[in-house]
Design a protein around this motif. Structure first.
Motif, PDB file in Angstrom:
ATOM      1  N   TRP A  34      -3.959  -4.360  11.193  1.00 22.22           N
ATOM      2  CA  TRP A  34      -4.546  -3.159  10.592  1.00 22.22           C
ATOM      3  C   TRP A  34      -4.126  -1.906  11.338  1.00 22.22           C
ATOM      4  N   THR A  35      -4.019  -2.018  12.691  1.00 17.64           N
ATOM      5  CA  THR A  35      -3.562  -0.865  13.465  1.00 17.64           C
ATOM      6  C   THR A  35      -2.152  -0.469  13.055  1.00 17.64           C
ATOM      7  N   ALA A  36      -1.260  -1.481  13.022  1.00 19.37           N
ATOM      8  CA  ALA A  36       0.136  -1.189  12.684  1.00 19.37           C
ATOM      9  C   ALA A  36       0.235  -0.648  11.259  1.00 19.37           C
ATOM     10  N   LEU A  37      -0.526  -1.255  10.341  1.00 16.03           N
ATOM     11  CA  LEU A  37      -0.517  -0.803   8.952  1.00 16.03           C
ATOM     12  C   LEU A  37      -1.021   0.634   8.858  1.00 16.03           C
ATOM     13  N   GLY A  38      -2.110   0.907   9.583  1.00 18.56           N
ATOM     14  CA  GLY A  38      -2.698   2.253   9.557  1.00 18.56           C
ATOM     15  C   GLY A  38      -1.730   3.282  10.136  1.00 18.56           C
ATOM     16  N   ASN A  39      -1.136   2.975  11.301  1.00 19.59           N
ATOM     17  CA  ASN A  39      -0.170   3.897  11.908  1.00 19.59           C
ATOM     18  C   ASN A  39       0.964   4.188  10.959  1.00 19.59           C
ATOM     19  N   ASN A  40       1.494   3.118  10.356  1.00 20.32           N
ATOM     20  CA  ASN A  40       2.642   3.284   9.481  1.00 20.32           C
ATOM     21  C   ASN A  40       2.271   4.073   8.221  1.00 20.32           C
ATOM     22  N   ALA A  56       4.690 -13.882   6.625  1.00 23.00           N
ATOM     23  CA  ALA A  56       3.568 -13.384   5.829  1.00 23.00           C
ATOM     24  C   ALA A  56       3.540 -11.858   5.905  1.00 23.00           C
ATOM     25  N   LEU A  57       3.741 -11.333   7.116  1.00 23.55           N
ATOM     26  CA  LEU A  57       3.798  -9.875   7.272  1.00 23.55           C
ATOM     27  C   LEU A  57       4.919  -9.286   6.403  1.00 23.55           C
ATOM     28  N   ALA A  58       6.070  -9.970   6.394  1.00 23.92           N
ATOM     29  CA  ALA A  58       7.212  -9.475   5.626  1.00 23.92           C
ATOM     30  C   ALA A  58       6.877  -9.412   4.146  1.00 23.92           C
ATOM     31  N   TRP A  59       6.203 -10.434   3.639  1.00 22.67           N
ATOM     32  CA  TRP A  59       5.881 -10.426   2.208  1.00 22.67           C
ATOM     33  C   TRP A  59       4.862  -9.365   1.860  1.00 22.67           C
ATOM     34  N   VAL A  60       3.910  -9.134   2.769  1.00 14.82           N
ATOM     35  CA  VAL A  60       2.965  -8.039   2.526  1.00 14.82           C
ATOM     36  C   VAL A  60       3.734  -6.716   2.494  1.00 14.82           C
ATOM     37  N   GLN A  61       4.713  -6.575   3.406  1.00 13.45           N
ATOM     38  CA  GLN A  61       5.520  -5.354   3.450  1.00 13.45           C
ATOM     39  C   GLN A  61       6.286  -5.150   2.141  1.00 13.45           C
ATOM     40  N   LEU A  62       6.895  -6.235   1.652  1.00 14.10           N
ATOM     41  CA  LEU A  62       7.672  -6.129   0.415  1.00 14.10           C
ATOM     42  C   LEU A  62       6.786  -5.731  -0.758  1.00 14.10           C
ATOM     43  N   VAL A  63       5.627  -6.383  -0.877  1.00 13.32           N
ATOM     44  CA  VAL A  63       4.715  -6.081  -1.983  1.00 13.32           C
ATOM     45  C   VAL A  63       4.227  -4.637  -1.893  1.00 13.32           C
ATOM     46  N   LEU A  64       3.933  -4.224  -0.659  1.00 10.34           N
ATOM     47  CA  LEU A  64       3.477  -2.853  -0.417  1.00 10.34           C
ATOM     48  C   LEU A  64       4.521  -1.844  -0.872  1.00 10.34           C
ATOM     49  N   ILE A  65       5.780  -2.086  -0.483  1.00  8.64           N
ATOM     50  CA  ILE A  65       6.852  -1.153  -0.842  1.00  8.64           C
ATOM     51  C   ILE A  65       7.056  -1.122  -2.346  1.00  8.64           C
ATOM     52  N   LEU A  66       7.051  -2.310  -2.977  1.00 11.70           N
ATOM     53  CA  LEU A  66       7.225  -2.350  -4.428  1.00 11.70           C
ATOM     54  C   LEU A  66       6.081  -1.609  -5.121  1.00 11.70           C
ATOM     55  N   ALA A  67       4.850  -1.811  -4.611  1.00 15.30           N
ATOM     56  CA  ALA A  67       3.699  -1.164  -5.237  1.00 15.30           C
ATOM     57  C   ALA A  67       3.800   0.351  -5.079  1.00 15.30           C
ATOM     58  N   GLY A 105      12.550   7.362   0.837  1.00  9.16           N
ATOM     59  CA  GLY A 105      11.639   7.686   1.936  1.00  9.16           C
ATOM     60  C   GLY A 105      10.579   6.605   2.121  1.00  9.16           C
ATOM     61  N   ILE A 106      10.028   6.125   0.995  1.00  4.51           N
ATOM     62  CA  ILE A 106       9.004   5.073   1.065  1.00  4.51           C
ATOM     63  C   ILE A 106       9.608   3.811   1.693  1.00  4.51           C
ATOM     64  N   ILE A 107      10.813   3.430   1.234  1.00  3.44           N
ATOM     65  CA  ILE A 107      11.436   2.211   1.744  1.00  3.44           C
ATOM     66  C   ILE A 107      11.755   2.364   3.232  1.00  3.44           C
ATOM     67  N   ASP A 108      12.331   3.518   3.603  1.00  4.51           N
ATOM     68  CA  ASP A 108      12.702   3.744   5.005  1.00  4.51           C
ATOM     69  C   ASP A 108      11.484   3.824   5.922  1.00  4.51           C
ATOM     70  N   ALA A 109      10.417   4.487   5.435  1.00  8.67           N
ATOM     71  CA  ALA A 109       9.258   4.717   6.296  1.00  8.67           C
ATOM     72  C   ALA A 109       8.659   3.393   6.771  1.00  8.67           C
ATOM     73  N   TRP A 110       8.702   2.367   5.928  1.00  4.23           N
ATOM     74  CA  TRP A 110       8.117   1.083   6.321  1.00  4.23           C
ATOM     75  C   TRP A 110       9.063   0.265   7.179  1.00  4.23           C
ATOM     76  N   GLN A 111      10.287   0.773   7.365  1.00  2.00           N
ATOM     77  CA  GLN A 111      11.236   0.072   8.225  1.00  2.00           C
ATOM     78  C   GLN A 111      11.379   0.734   9.578  1.00  2.00           C
ATOM     79  N   PRO A 164      13.809  -4.346   1.981  1.00  2.00           N
ATOM     80  CA  PRO A 164      14.023  -3.846   3.330  1.00  2.00           C
ATOM     81  C   PRO A 164      14.507  -4.961   4.255  1.00  2.00           C
ATOM     82  N   PHE A 165      15.371  -4.594   5.209  1.00  2.00           N
ATOM     83  CA  PHE A 165      15.905  -5.589   6.114  1.00  2.00           C
ATOM     84  C   PHE A 165      14.815  -6.368   6.869  1.00  2.00           C
ATOM     85  N   PRO A 166      13.743  -5.715   7.364  1.00  2.00           N
ATOM     86  CA  PRO A 166      12.732  -6.489   8.108  1.00  2.00           C
ATOM     87  C   PRO A 166      12.190  -7.677   7.314  1.00  2.00           C
ATOM     88  N   VAL A 167      12.191  -7.558   5.975  1.00  2.00           N
ATOM     89  CA  VAL A 167      11.634  -8.634   5.159  1.00  2.00           C
ATOM     90  C   VAL A 167      12.497  -9.891   5.231  1.00  2.00           C
TER      91      VAL A 167
END
Lengths: 294, 300
Positions: B73-79, B271-282, B226-232, A133-136
């Motif tokens: 956690w708020t942002a993660l939960g909302n998303n 760090a947030l970005a890497w958590v996002q990437l791992v989350l999306i891959l998982a 959808g999963i990839i887009d939703a986190w963006q 994703p771009f944000p990353v």
């Protein structure tokens, strides 16, 4: 892939009553936001916010006058300069779209018509980049472009396109198309003394014009719509794109009249819709091709 | 391996460098604009970095801090809430619309265009149009609800409704998946429907036992996208609600953006970005695993 509809022509009957009603409700729900945007854009301010809402400006004869008044108010606004943003958007789009078409055409040739070891692995990597994703990557890209002195210039918005950045789907579509071109043509060209460059320029490119047009169309649409990339990499109002200009128009005054805001939105939306209606078939087939064979 | 050698089909395999030369534009972009930034971001994520000063190495501090960061956690939960509601809901709605529009009939291209066109509207314009429609006083949505004597919520200003508003707007833009489903449905061989008809399946049975399994690759494709887009998701809530009211529509990418470009905390943002990437891959991996199992069930 991109091929004509080969199913036998079937009689076009009217839908059954029940699904006909559902379809009409759906069409109204989906079309209403755009229709309402256009209607609001041609009303005087007091009629835009009247309760209950009026569909058309009254008297209806006033509509053309308000259309021209609202649109010229937006176009000639001295602080938010839409003509300049249009120019910027078109420059960026021209540079980015040509880059994407050229680079993905060349790269797709390497995947479709040259047989080499690791080709499969590399193509899997092309598709895998769709998952990043771009944000990353936006934070490191910002610091890379900053050290190159590119922040606040158009370069971050078009140079990457020349390296097929974000071009996974373009490469995919073109590769699929190239693979449908008969190999015998290559062999014939080879006998005439053509190498890969000759085959690419004399056979593949001329035959794949529709596919190249589709890639250009898709990417133009992407550039026109993009918000986050210019928002991060541009920092001067004079360089803004239309998307940023529209956001500025809304946020700057804070209380922009709705009729003018809708006129501005219509200006940004209209070219996209016009382009779609001119190229409907190509466009829809492209979207479908992405998803079926993906 | 210089000389071209014949393969089983009699076609020549060419030297690796010929292939690499042809794909070199992409290769340069891949290394310079994907791999290098990813590596850089992994390094930044272990540092304190404000862009203006050189990075200072911190080890895993940024990641440890994430665990105690309530905004994270708020942002993660909302998303997560958004993704968990939007992906199944949009899949069901897009499939329903597509099954209505897959048959040849009069006006079909008009209906298809009506559903597809909103997905082309630029994201900022979408935000403007819906700000206007959801305006609590003059907005068309509430005027219609009032005319029907229904409650008219303050869509974007009410914490309970703001997330619903964002989901409604996303549902307005599902035209692309509808088009993909229509195309997939038209590729299902007719004889399968005839066989199902002979076996006594009704319309619903045919949809469930023929259409769905046959188009499952397209469903998987859309769910993964959808999963990839939703986190963006960023621009719509950023422009329309600025993450509010309160933090009701504060999305993950919004928090990442704030850390990188407002708080000038690029290390933490990475760090947030890497958590996002791992989350999306998982999550994508889970989608693939589940889909494999579903295909197995339908074959059994």
């Amino acid at each position: 892939m991109i091929r004509p509809d080969t199913s036998p022509p079937s009689p076009r009957r009217a839908p059954p009553i029940a699904s006909g009603i559902v379809l009409c409700v759906l069409a109204v729900l989906y079309a209403m936001p755009l229709v309402w945007m256009v209607f609001t854009s041609i009303k005087p301010e007091d009629q835009a916010i009247s309760t209950p809402p009026v569909l058309l400006p009254t008297p209806a004869a006033e509509a053309p006058r308000f259309a021209s008044e609202n649109y010229s108010a937006v176009w000639n606004d001295p602080s938010v300069r839409f003509p300049l943003y249009l120019r910027n958007t078109l420059i960026i789009a021209a540079l980015a779209v040509s880059g994407m078409v050229v680079s993905s055409a060349v790269v797709a040739y390497g995947f479709a018509r040259v047989r080499w070891r690791f080709r499969g692995v590399m193509f899997a990597l092309v598709l895998a980049t769709l998952m990043v994703p771009f944000p990353v990557v936006m934070t490191p890209l910002y610091s890379i472009f900053r050290s190159l002195g590119w922040i606040g210039t158009f370069k971050p918005l078009w140079v990457p396109a020349w390296f097929a950045y974000g071009g996974g789907l373009s490469i995919f579509l073109l590769r699929q198309f190239y693979m449908t071109i008969p190999r015998e043509l290559d062999e014939a060209a080879r006998l005439d003394g053509c190498g890969h460059f000759g085959i690419f320029f004399r056979i593949i490119l001329p035959l794949s014009k529709p596919a190249l047009a589709m890639v250009a169309l898709f990417y133009f649409n992407y550039v026109w719509n993009d918000f986050i990339t210019p928002y991060i990499f541009l920092n001067h109002q004079d360089q803004f794109t239309l998307a940023l200009g529209l956001q500025l128009y809304q946020s700057q005054a804070g209380n922009t009249p709705w009729n003018l805001l809708m006129a501005a939105s219509t200006l940004v939306v209209a070219p996209v819709l016009l382009l779609f209606f001119l190229t409907q078939r190509t466009f829809v087939q492209g979207v479908a091709a992405e998803g079926i064979k993906g | 391996m210089r000389a071209p050698r014949p393969t089983a089909r009699g076609e020549r395999t060419e030297p690796v460098w010929t292939g690499l030369l042809w794909i070199s534009p992409w290769l340069i972009g891949f290394v310079g604009l994907v791999i290098f930034p990813l590596a850089l971001s992994l390094y930044y994520s272990l540092t304190d970095y404000s862009v203006l000063e050189p990075p200072v190495y911190l080890g895993a501090d940024n990641y440890r801090h994430l665990l105690h960061d309530s905004l994270f956690w708020t942002a993660l939960g909302n998303n997560a809430l958004y993704a968990a509601v939007f992906i199944p809901l949009s899949t069901a709605i897009a499939l329903a619309i597509a099954s209505l529009l897959a048959r040849p009939m009069r006006w079909v291209s008009f209906f298809r265009a009506a559903v597809f066109v909103p997905s082309l509207v630029p994201i900022v314009a979408t935000a403007m149009i819906w700000l206007w429609l959801f305006n609590s006083e003059y907005g068309l949505v509430n005027q219609a609800l009032r005319a029907l004597r229904l409650p008219a919520p303050n869509w974007l200003k009410d914490p309970n409704w703001a997330m619903i508003s964002i989901i409604i707007i996303s549902l307005w833009q599902i035209g692309r998946s509808v088009v993909v489903y229509i195309a997939a449905m038209r590729e299902v061989p007719r004889h399968l429907y005839e066989a199902a008809h002979i076996d006594g399946f009704g319309r619903w049975g045919r949809f469930w036992h023929v259409t769905l399994p046959m188009i499952s690759p397209s469903i998987l494709f859309n769910v993964v996208l959808g999963i990839i887009d939703a986190w963006q998701v960023f621009a719509i809530p950023y422009i329309m609600t600025e993450g509010g009211p309160g933090r009701a529509t504060y999305f993950y990418t919004h928090y990442l953006y704030d850390n990188a470009f407002r708080f000038m905390n690029m290390g933490y943002a990475s760090a947030l970005a890497w958590v996002q990437l791992v989350l999306i891959l998982a999550l994508t991996g889970v989608a693939f695993l589940i889909s494999r199992r579903l295909v197995h069930y339908s074959a059994a």
